[in-house]
Motif scaffolding. Structure first.
Motif, mmCIF file in Angstrom:
data_model
loop_
_atom_site.group_PDB
_atom_site.id
_atom_site.type_symbol
_atom_site.label_atom_id
_atom_site.label_comp_id
_atom_site.label_asym_id
_atom_site.label_seq_id
_atom_site.Cartn_x
_atom_site.Cartn_y
_atom_site.Cartn_z
ATOM 1 N N GLY A 297 40.139 32.480 28.165
ATOM 2 C CA GLY A 297 39.026 31.896 27.424
ATOM 3 C C GLY A 297 38.154 30.962 28.225
ATOM 4 N N GLY A 298 38.597 30.552 29.408
ATOM 5 C CA GLY A 298 37.786 29.672 30.222
ATOM 6 C C GLY A 298 36.540 30.369 30.754
ATOM 7 N N ALA A 299 35.494 29.607 31.015
ATOM 8 C CA ALA A 299 34.250 30.178 31.528
ATOM 9 C C ALA A 299 34.454 30.687 32.950
ATOM 10 N N CYS A 300 33.795 31.798 33.269
ATOM 11 C CA CYS A 300 33.915 32.364 34.614
ATOM 12 C C CYS A 300 32.655 33.152 34.959
ATOM 13 N N GLU A 301 32.397 33.231 36.251
ATOM 14 C CA GLU A 301 31.328 34.083 36.759
ATOM 15 C C GLU A 301 31.878 35.186 37.654
ATOM 16 N N GLN A 302 33.001 34.909 38.281
ATOM 17 C CA GLN A 302 33.640 35.867 39.156
ATOM 18 C C GLN A 302 35.125 35.953 38.800
ATOM 19 N N PRO A 303 35.785 37.066 39.113
ATOM 20 C CA PRO A 303 37.228 37.181 38.831
ATOM 21 C C PRO A 303 38.038 36.060 39.454
ATOM 22 N N GLU A 304 37.615 35.613 40.632
ATOM 23 C CA GLU A 304 38.359 34.577 41.336
ATOM 24 C C GLU A 304 38.371 33.246 40.592
ATOM 25 N N ASP A 305 37.489 33.100 39.584
ATOM 26 C CA ASP A 305 37.469 31.881 38.782
ATOM 27 C C ASP A 305 38.654 31.810 37.823
ATOM 28 N N CYS A 306 39.385 32.910 37.667
ATOM 29 C CA CYS A 306 40.446 33.011 36.663
ATOM 30 C C CYS A 306 41.806 33.201 37.320
ATOM 31 N N ALA A 307 42.829 32.593 36.729
ATOM 32 C CA ALA A 307 44.190 32.765 37.235
ATOM 33 C C ALA A 307 44.633 34.213 37.149
ATOM 34 N N THR A 308 44.074 34.956 36.193
ATOM 35 C CA THR A 308 44.436 36.369 36.028
ATOM 36 C C THR A 308 43.604 37.290 36.904
ATOM 37 N N ASN A 309 42.626 36.740 37.611
ATOM 38 C CA ASN A 309 41.728 37.523 38.464
ATOM 39 C C ASN A 309 40.928 38.542 37.658
#
Length: 407
Positions: A297-309
């Motif tokens: 649910g966190g905001a992201c612009e790229q996969p690398e922004d997320c722990a789940t990629n």
């Protein structure tokens, strides 16, 4: 390591696949006087779910894996006698299990040292493998202890066995055990860990004369007393149960957790009923990969922004299945196999402006990788994933190249 080397071929041809069985040592108060490290390993105070086992019936130690509050996975030879050994060595043609010891004489501790001051939990039941030929040693060296009381999570968080994904040759793993530091059986009774190990072969990919379909061959560093202890993948899932090895604490053969997955799951479900706690999700089919439980649910612009990629419509997401469902406010997009945010409810009739067709980008996604202002799970914006593809989501570890051994 390879079974093709002349030395190993000779050892196996002579039947010298020496068991890494529990060491017949002094009573617990005399165990663990030395603190030398296991071969290229180190003392381990943190992995409390890797438990020490003391068999009071024969005065021996082993290792086990706590996989539920009252469930310990270990090796059968830690709790049973054996017949047809040759000078203390195991031969797959003839070595058999015989009498099983009394469950109440098998004690378990989460302490980092097996000693007189250790807090021991008793066993109420020893659960053997099913089948007609399970008394044959090779391929059947696993058993489960059901404890007579629950080990609280505040003391040790149970490990997750990898019951849903098979192993591959070359995978990296680590091993933990209470075994000796050398083949002379010195230094046993302290929990130690060794990292940077690699799988040599798995099941049918190993020589059938010495390794069965429910076994696999690891790297090195396992000695007496490590028996029953776990090998774990880089997601900290139990993948093997230490069974035996060659002379010199080398070439360990592990019981294959995936090979006995249904038995492990069914026994754990029954043990949960005995203990009165919720069945672990992995025992009912939930994926063991932790990515399926990651927060999203966190905001992201790229996969690398997320722990789940994985980034979908500007929000971090995770994979999903019929069993691994999405949290509230999300649904599993069947086409993508990922959790998608549900659309916001329409404004109330007495207040907000009605959203009309064509407003704010409700038309179908254009195919770009931009963030959609109003995500609609029936019309998903193309999702972003790391360069390694879908595999990067289901396996978050870095694979090492080559076989970089310590020492």
């Amino acid at each position: 390591m390879s079974f093709c080397s002349p030395r190993v071929t000779l050892i196996l041809a002579l039947g010298l696949t020496a068991t890494a069985c529990s060491s017949a040592l002094e009573p617990p108060d005399e165990i663990g006087e030395t603190r030398d490290a296991i071969q290229d390993g180190y003392l381990d105070d943190g992995d409390r779910a890797v438990v020490g086992i003391y068999n009071a019936e024969i005065g021996a130690i082993c290792t086990g894996s706590l996989i539920a509050p009252n469930v310990v996975l270990t090796a059968r030879h830690c709790v049973s006698d054996m017949a047809n050994e040759q000078d203390g060595q195991i031969t797959c043609r003839s070595t058999k299990f015989t009498n099983t010891h009394l469950a109440r004489r098998i004690l378990v501790t989460t302490d980092a040292e097996i000693g007189q001051s250790s807090r021991f939990y008793g066993s109420s039941e020893i659960v053997l493998l099913p089948g007609d030929d399970v008394d044959s040693f090779c391929g059947n060296d696993q058993t489960i202890l059901i404890l007579d009381e629950l080990i609280p999570e505040s003391e040790a968080v149970p490990l997750v066995p990898r019951v849903d994904v098979p192993l591959k040759e070359g995978e990296q793993y680590y091993a933990v055990g209470f075994g000796a530091t050398n083949e002379r059986s010195t230094g046993a009774g302290l929990r130690r860990r060794r990292d940077n190990l690699f799988i040599d072969c798995v099941a049918d990919g190993c020589p059938a004369s010495v390794v069965k379909r429910t076994e696999w061959v690891g790297d090195t560093g396992i000695c007496e007393g490590d028996s029953g202890g776990p090998s774990l993948d880089l997601m900290h899932r139990v993948i093997g149960v230490t069974s035996r090895g060659a002379e010199g604490c080398e070439y360990p053969i592990y019981g294959y957790v995936y090979g006995w997955a249904e038995w492990i799951k069914q026994t754990t479900v029954r043990a949960a009923g005995i203990g009165g706690y919720d069945v672990p999700r992995w025992a009912t089919g939930f994926p063991t990969d932790p990515v399926y439980s990651a927060e999203i649910g966190g905001a992201c612009e790229q996969p690398e922004d997320c722990a789940t990629n994985a980034c979908l419509d500007g929000r971090c997401t995770r994979p999903c299945t019929e069993i691994a469902t999405c949290p509230s406010g999300y649904e599993c997009n069947a086409d993508l196999g990922y959790c998608a945010k549900l659309p916001e409810p329409p404004p109330s009739e007495d207040g907000g402006d009605e959203i009309k067709d064509g407003d704010d980008g409700d038309d179908e996604a254009s195919g770009s990788c931009s963030v959609h202002p109003r995500p609609d799970p029936t019309k998903p914006v193309p999702w972003l994933l790391g360069a390694a593809g879908v595999g990067a989501v289901t396996t978050l570890r870095r694979r090492r190249r080559g076989r970089n051994r310590l020492g």
